[in-house]
Write a protein that holds these residues in place. Structure first.
Motif, short mmCIF file in Angstrom:
data_model
loop_
_atom_site.label_atom_id
_atom_site.label_comp_id
_atom_site.label_asym_id
_atom_site.label_seq_id
_atom_site.Cartn_x
_atom_site.Cartn_y
_atom_site.Cartn_z
N CYS A 223 25.92 -13.30 -0.14
CA CYS A 223 26.58 -11.99 -0.18
C CYS A 223 26.93 -11.59 -1.61
CB CYS A 223 27.83 -12.02 0.69
SG CYS A 223 28.53 -10.39 1.03
N VAL A 224 27.46 -12.52 -2.39
CA VAL A 224 27.83 -12.21 -3.78
C VAL A 224 26.60 -11.82 -4.59
CG1 VAL A 224 28.70 -13.23 -5.91
CG2 VAL A 224 29.90 -13.64 -3.77
N MET A 225 25.51 -12.53 -4.39
CA MET A 225 24.29 -12.21 -5.14
C MET A 225 23.72 -10.87 -4.72
SD MET A 225 22.43 -15.95 -5.41
CE MET A 225 21.41 -15.53 -6.81
N LEU A 226 23.80 -10.55 -3.44
CA LEU A 226 23.31 -9.26 -2.96
C LEU A 226 24.16 -8.11 -3.49
CD1 LEU A 226 22.51 -10.27 0.72
CD2 LEU A 226 20.84 -9.55 -0.98
N VAL A 227 25.48 -8.33 -3.53
CA VAL A 227 26.38 -7.30 -4.07
C VAL A 227 26.07 -7.05 -5.54
CG1 VAL A 227 28.77 -6.83 -4.71
CG2 VAL A 227 28.25 -7.67 -2.42
N ALA A 228 25.81 -8.13 -6.29
CA ALA A 228 25.49 -7.99 -7.71
C ALA A 228 24.11 -7.37 -7.92
CB ALA A 228 25.56 -9.35 -8.39
N ALA A 229 23.20 -7.59 -6.97
CA ALA A 229 21.83 -7.08 -7.13
C ALA A 229 21.78 -5.56 -7.07
CB ALA A 229 20.92 -7.68 -6.06
N ALA A 230 22.62 -4.94 -6.24
CA ALA A 230 22.55 -3.49 -6.05
C ALA A 230 22.75 -2.71 -7.36
CB ALA A 230 23.56 -3.06 -4.99
N PRO A 231 23.83 -2.94 -8.11
CA PRO A 231 23.97 -2.22 -9.39
C PRO A 231 22.93 -2.61 -10.42
CG PRO A 231 25.73 -3.84 -9.14
CD PRO A 231 25.02 -3.76 -7.83
N MET A 232 22.47 -3.87 -10.38
CA MET A 232 21.45 -4.30 -11.34
C MET A 232 20.12 -3.58 -11.09
SD MET A 232 22.84 -6.19 -13.53
CE MET A 232 21.31 -6.57 -14.36
N LEU A 233 19.79 -3.33 -9.83
CA LEU A 233 18.59 -2.56 -9.53
C LEU A 233 18.70 -1.14 -10.06
CD1 LEU A 233 17.82 -3.72 -5.86
CD2 LEU A 233 16.60 -4.36 -7.94
N PHE A 234 19.90 -0.56 -9.92
CA PHE A 234 20.13 0.79 -10.43
C PHE A 234 19.98 0.81 -11.96
CE2 PHE A 234 22.93 4.06 -12.18
CZ PHE A 234 22.47 5.19 -11.51
N LEU A 235 20.56 -0.18 -12.62
CA LEU A 235 20.48 -0.25 -14.08
C LEU A 235 19.04 -0.50 -14.55
CD1 LEU A 235 23.68 -2.33 -14.96
CD2 LEU A 235 23.27 0.10 -15.42
N TYR A 236 18.32 -1.35 -13.83
CA TYR A 236 16.93 -1.62 -14.22
C TYR A 236 16.09 -0.34 -14.17
CZ TYR A 236 12.12 -3.26 -14.07
OH TYR A 236 10.79 -3.43 -14.31
N ASN A 237 16.28 0.44 -13.14
CA ASN A 237 15.53 1.70 -13.03
C ASN A 237 15.97 2.70 -14.09
OD1 ASN A 237 13.71 3.58 -11.74
ND2 ASN A 237 15.51 4.58 -10.87
N SER A 238 17.23 2.63 -14.49
CA SER A 238 17.78 3.62 -15.43
C SER A 238 17.48 3.27 -16.89
CB SER A 238 19.29 3.76 -15.24
OG SER A 238 19.61 4.15 -13.92
N ILE A 239 17.71 2.01 -17.26
CA ILE A 239 17.58 1.64 -18.67
C ILE A 239 16.66 0.45 -18.91
CG2 ILE A 239 19.92 2.49 -19.13
CD1 ILE A 239 20.83 -0.45 -19.22
N GLY A 240 16.06 -0.07 -17.85
CA GLY A 240 15.28 -1.31 -17.97
C GLY A 240 14.02 -1.21 -18.79
N GLN A 241 13.55 0.00 -19.08
CA GLN A 241 12.29 0.16 -19.80
C GLN A 241 12.48 0.69 -21.22
OE1 GLN A 241 9.93 -1.13 -18.10
NE2 GLN A 241 10.95 -1.14 -16.11
N ARG A 242 13.71 0.63 -21.73
CA ARG A 242 13.98 1.19 -23.06
C ARG A 242 13.39 0.34 -24.18
NH1 ARG A 242 20.19 3.62 -22.88
NH2 ARG A 242 19.76 5.23 -21.31
N SER A 243 13.32 -0.94 -23.98
CA SER A 243 12.75 -1.83 -24.99
C SER A 243 12.16 -3.05 -24.29
CB SER A 243 13.81 -2.27 -26.00
OG SER A 243 14.78 -3.11 -25.38
#
Length: 468
Positions: A337-357
């Motif tokens: 559960c903790v890992m799934l909770v952490a995954a949700a915002p990380m997926l959002f961040l990856y899509n938003s800023i994950g390709q900057r460098s």
């Protein structure tokens, strides 16, 4: 002067006979399921060769063509709806795998695991090779390739319930999360090796991208037949301690009672539904991540494919970490559960800023891979083994095969839905695909809420809790 043993011999003799057998079985089953995943991967690599941008391909001087746009494509994938046709191939495999998994555990529970695994790997090798032989036989029928995918999907279901049951027979609950976390890296190792092997042949003769992995998994099937030991008792080794029974007069339940107990096992339903959504996310990345990287970061197909393997590397680390934490805390559901909770915002961040460098892309892929695949790995290995060797099934270790098949079969429904939904949603924008993945992560977490609450009560001392 007293002689001393050589350091290497001292190391060898420091391990007991039981330890050597357990290590051997762990290595053997690791190789088996690496081969299973290795043979699944070529289709995602070969797609780019079946439908290419022919304007960038040097045309042979002696080739008489009538269509400059599709002359280098492999019919029937030279049509405008080639993505739909690729979707047919993907879902032919995944749907057959999901359906077959529910029946695979039943067969695996009743048949010798050595025969069952050997048969499954030999047949998987056959159908993987038959897909590649379509290149040499000049076959251009979608029905042929779809049929091969269906049959291969069914044969691949022999693997997971059987190898988990075998490992569960050999290892007790004490460090099961860590051991299986390391062992479960076979999934990512198989994906990486499958990509590399298929990539060697894809541009020259794509048929070999299937034939070589097919021969590899068939070879491991032969290895299984000659060397797999299903249970410690078969070679006079000590069986592991799964649960302590306080009543020595209790006898193992018969098949009907065992089945009834299994249906009532607490956690099977919750973990199965959680895995459905966790696997939906994982398999969407498996089938669509290279294309996403290529489109958004503007990498060429080979670079995108190489970069996507970092997600699998993160998955290895996440699986090991999830196993370690859950062993120490005794909270399988809470760890997931903790890992799934952490995954949700990380997926959002990856899509938003994950390709900057490049550095950001590498870091985000490793983190997202760990958080997405960590719970998936823990549920399909340690959790399945825990439930399959539950005290209510005492003496019926083969029930582990059925429990594993039910949990992974439910998860495989998500594996089929994820890539399908991504294909339908992606034309509206990648943002919407990630919103779908984040929603699936949240739903996976919610299905574990009751078990997390129960584990929290155990930590507070209100209910008895047994730590691995």
């Amino acid at each position: 002067m007293k002689s001393t043993l050589a350091p290497g011999i001292r190391l060898i003799t420091s391990f007991s006979r039981d330890s050597w057998y357990r290590g051997f079985i762990l290595l053997l089953t690791f190789l088996f399921y690496t081969a299973y995943h290795l043979s699944r991967k070529p289709i995602s690599i070969v797609k780019s060769e079946l439908h290419r941008n022919c304007s960038t391909v040097i045309r042979p001087a002696d080739l008489n063509i009538t269509n400059n746009v599709t002359w280098c494509d492999w019919p029937p994938f030279d049509q405008d709806n080639y993505q739909t046709l690729f979707g047919v191939l993907d879902n032919s495999f995944l749907v057959a795998y999901a359906i077959g998994m529910f029946f695979s555990g039943i067969f695996g529970e009743r048949l010798p695991l050595r025969y069952y695994l050997s048969f499954g790997m030999l047949m998987s090798g056959l159908f993987t090779c038959l897909f590649g032989l379509g290149f040499y036989w000049n076959i251009h029928s979608l029905g042929y390739y779809a049929f091969i995918q269906v049959m291969n999907g069914l044969m691949q279901t022999t693997g997971w319930p059987a190898v988990v049951a075998c490992v569960g027979n050999w290892f007790g609950k004490g460090k099961r999360g860590f051991i299986m976390g390391v062992w479960n890296s076979h999934t990512s190792v198989g994906n990486i090796l499958g990509s590399l092997i298929a990539g060697v042949f894809v541009s020259s003769a794509w048929g070999m991208s299937f034939i070589v992995p097919g021969l590899i998994i068939a070879s491991t099937g032969i290895l299984c037949f000659f060397f797999l030991v299903e249970k410690p008792e078969d070679v006079n080794c000590s069986p592991p301690q799964h649960h302590v029974s306080h009543n020595p007069n209790l006898q193992p339940p018969d098949v009907s009672v065992k089945t009834a107990c299994f249906c009532l096992l607490q956690g099977v339903v919750e973990f199965s539904l959680c895995l459905l959504f966790a696997k939906l996310v994982s398999y969407t990345f498996l089938y669509w991540l290279p294309l996403y990287i290529s489109n958004v970061a503007h990498f060429d197909p080979k670079q995108a494919g190489d970069m996507s393997t970092l997600f699998d590397v993160g998955g290895i680390l996440g699986g090991v970490m999830a196993g370690l934490v859950s062993d120490y805390t005794g909270g399988r559901a809470t760890t997931c559960c903790v890992m799934l909770v952490a995954a949700a915002p990380m997926l959002f961040l990856y899509n938003s800023i994950g390709q900057r460098s490049l550095g950001t892309t590498i870091g985000m892929l490793l983190v997202c891979g760990g958080l997405v695949n960590g719970p998936y790995a823990l549920i399909t290995t340690a959790v399945s083994a825990d439930l399959g060797t539950h005290e209510s099934l005492r003496g019926n270790s083969r029930a582990l095969s059925t429990v594993t098949a039910i949990i992974d079969g439910t998860g495989s429904i998500g594996a089929a839905l994820g890539p399908l939904l991504a294909g339908l949603i992606s034309p509206t924008g990648w943002n919407n695909v990630f919103y779908m993945l984040i929603t699936a992560d949240i739903l996976a977490c919610l299905f574990l809420s009751r078990l997390v609450y129960k584990e929290a009560l155990g930590w507070c001392g209100r209910v008895p809790r047994v730590r691995g």
